[in-house]
Design an enzyme around this catalytic site. Structure first.
Site, short mmCIF file in Angstrom:
data_model
loop_
_atom_site.label_atom_id
_atom_site.label_comp_id
_atom_site.label_asym_id
_atom_site.label_seq_id
_atom_site.Cartn_x
_atom_site.Cartn_y
_atom_site.Cartn_z
N ASP A 21 0.81 -1.22 0.00
CA ASP A 21 0.00 0.00 0.00
C ASP A 21 0.85 1.27 0.00
O ASP A 21 2.06 1.23 0.21
CB ASP A 21 -0.96 -0.01 1.21
CG ASP A 21 -0.30 -0.52 2.49
OD1 ASP A 21 0.94 -0.55 2.56
OD2 ASP A 21 -1.03 -0.88 3.42
N ASP A 57 -7.60 -2.15 14.25
CA ASP A 57 -9.01 -2.37 13.87
C ASP A 57 -9.17 -3.62 13.00
O ASP A 57 -10.23 -3.85 12.43
CB ASP A 57 -9.59 -1.13 13.16
CG ASP A 57 -8.89 -0.83 11.83
OD1 ASP A 57 -7.95 -1.58 11.44
OD2 ASP A 57 -9.29 0.15 11.16
N HIS A 102 -7.41 -4.37 10.23
CA HIS A 102 -7.11 -4.26 8.80
C HIS A 102 -5.83 -5.00 8.42
O HIS A 102 -4.94 -5.19 9.23
CB HIS A 102 -7.06 -2.79 8.33
CG HIS A 102 -5.90 -1.99 8.81
ND1 HIS A 102 -6.03 -0.74 9.38
CD2 HIS A 102 -4.56 -2.21 8.80
CE1 HIS A 102 -4.84 -0.26 9.68
NE2 HIS A 102 -3.93 -1.14 9.34
N GLU A 112 -9.75 -1.64 5.31
CA GLU A 112 -10.40 -1.32 6.58
C GLU A 112 -11.65 -2.18 6.76
O GLU A 112 -12.13 -2.80 5.80
CB GLU A 112 -10.78 0.17 6.58
CG GLU A 112 -9.58 1.12 6.51
CD GLU A 112 -8.79 1.22 7.83
OE1 GLU A 112 -8.76 0.23 8.59
OE2 GLU A 112 -8.21 2.29 8.09
C1 F6R Z 1 1.43 -1.39 6.10
C2 F6R Z 1 0.16 -2.08 6.22
C3 F6R Z 1 -0.67 -2.02 7.46
C4 F6R Z 1 0.14 -2.25 8.74
C5 F6R Z 1 -0.74 -2.10 9.97
C6 F6R Z 1 0.05 -2.26 11.24
O1 F6R Z 1 2.00 -1.58 4.83
O2 F6R Z 1 -0.25 -2.67 5.29
O3 F6R Z 1 -1.69 -2.98 7.40
O4 F6R Z 1 0.72 -3.52 8.69
O5 F6R Z 1 -1.35 -0.85 9.95
O6 F6R Z 1 0.94 -1.19 11.38
P1 F6R Z 1 2.09 -1.19 12.48
O7 F6R Z 1 3.02 -2.28 12.10
O8 F6R Z 1 2.74 0.16 12.35
O9 F6R Z 1 1.41 -1.44 13.76
#
Ligand code: F6R
Length: 262
Positions: free
Chosen positions: A67, A136, A138, A143
């Site tokens: 992403d 959450d 995701h 989301e």
């Molecule tokens: C990032 C991504 C997100 C993160 C998630 C957790 O490329 O795809 O799904 O893996 O938001 O983020 P952290 O690791 O910062 O807690």
């Protein structure tokens, strides 16, 4: 889904790094799906060490990132493009032309997203996808209520994700872009192997819903219950709300010899 609970995030990252290294050694032109965020940073550090000290060769590896924020240039420090260069790509030998990251500045976003899907297909699909999980639930930036069959597309972040990610924007929530390009859940589910990492008590609720809750678009990560080869590495804090921890430990300790390194 295989659930591996480790004593801390460092041992989880070490196990995941061994798995990635093994995939690259077995298939030097592996297609890796990569994640950003705080969670995979130590995994990348360990892979960089293996490259520098053990000759782990990435010269044929191809990568696709999950992403990117819309509106951030690759030179913007908060962009995932910048993050990947700083935390991984600048320190290993993946040829630049083998690296794919969604273009947050694309003029035609739907056109870019279909091309990204096409590029993944032409590469033969993703062999190993690294994932983190949002508090959450995701994965990527899919989301809650994302279609479980979704493909790469634009998404709007929830307030919770904006709040969580503000730490990368000097704590200023107003600077977090609301729109992103993300691989879809269907795109992620097509990967041959999935390795998800989750650390800390802040992830415990999402982790328990992902593993032990019903498969539901309200918890995008729960789609992994339907994946034939999903490995989830979590530390004790992230396992805090699971019911079946005894069983996951029991299974891990009793793995047949032939299953131990896969
Ligand atoms: C990032 C991504 C997100 C993160 C998630 C957790 O490329 O795809 O799904 O893996 O938001 O983020 P952290 O690791 O910062 O807690």
């Amino acid at each position: 889904m295989e659930v591996i609970i480790t004593k801390d995030s460092s041992s989880a990252s070490a196990k995941a790094a061994d798995l990635v290294a093994k995939a690259v050694r077995t298939k030097p032109d592996s297609v890796l799906g990569l994640a950003t965020g705080g969670t995979p940073v130590e995994l990348y550090k360990r892979l960089i060490n293996m490259h520098k000290n053990e000759g782990l060769d990435f010269s044929k590896v191809r990568t696709f990132n999950l992403d990117e924020y819309i509106g951030l240039k690759p030179t913007d420090k908060q962009s995932y493009n910048f993050f990947m260069r700083e935390n991984f790509f600048d320190h290993v030998n993946i040829p630049r032309e083998n690296i794919n990251i969604p273009d947050g500045m694309a003029a035609d976003i739907p056109g870019f997203c279909s091309e990204y899907e096409e590029k993944i297909r032409r590469a033969g699909g993703i062999d190993l996808q690294i994932l983190g999980i949002g508090s959450d639930g995701h994965i990527g930036f899919n989301e809650p209520t994302s279609s479980l069959a979704s493909r790469t597309r634009i998404k709007t972040l929830t307030q919770k994700t904006v709040d969580d990610n503000a730490r990368f924007f000097n704590g200023d929530k107003s600077l977090v872009p609301l729109h992103v390009i993300t691989m879809g859940i269907g795109t992620i589910m097509d990967a041959k192997t999935i390795v998800l990492l989750a650390f800390g008590a802040n992830k415990a609720e999402a982790v328990s819903k992902m593993i032990e809750g019903p498969v539901a678009s309200m918890v995008p990560a729960s789609a992994l219950q339907l994946h034939p080869r999903a490995k989830v590495f979590i530390d004790r804090a992230a396992s805090g709300k699971l019911v079946n921890t005894g069983y996951y430990d029991w299974v891990f300790e009793r793995k047949p010899e032939w299953q131990k390194d896969i």
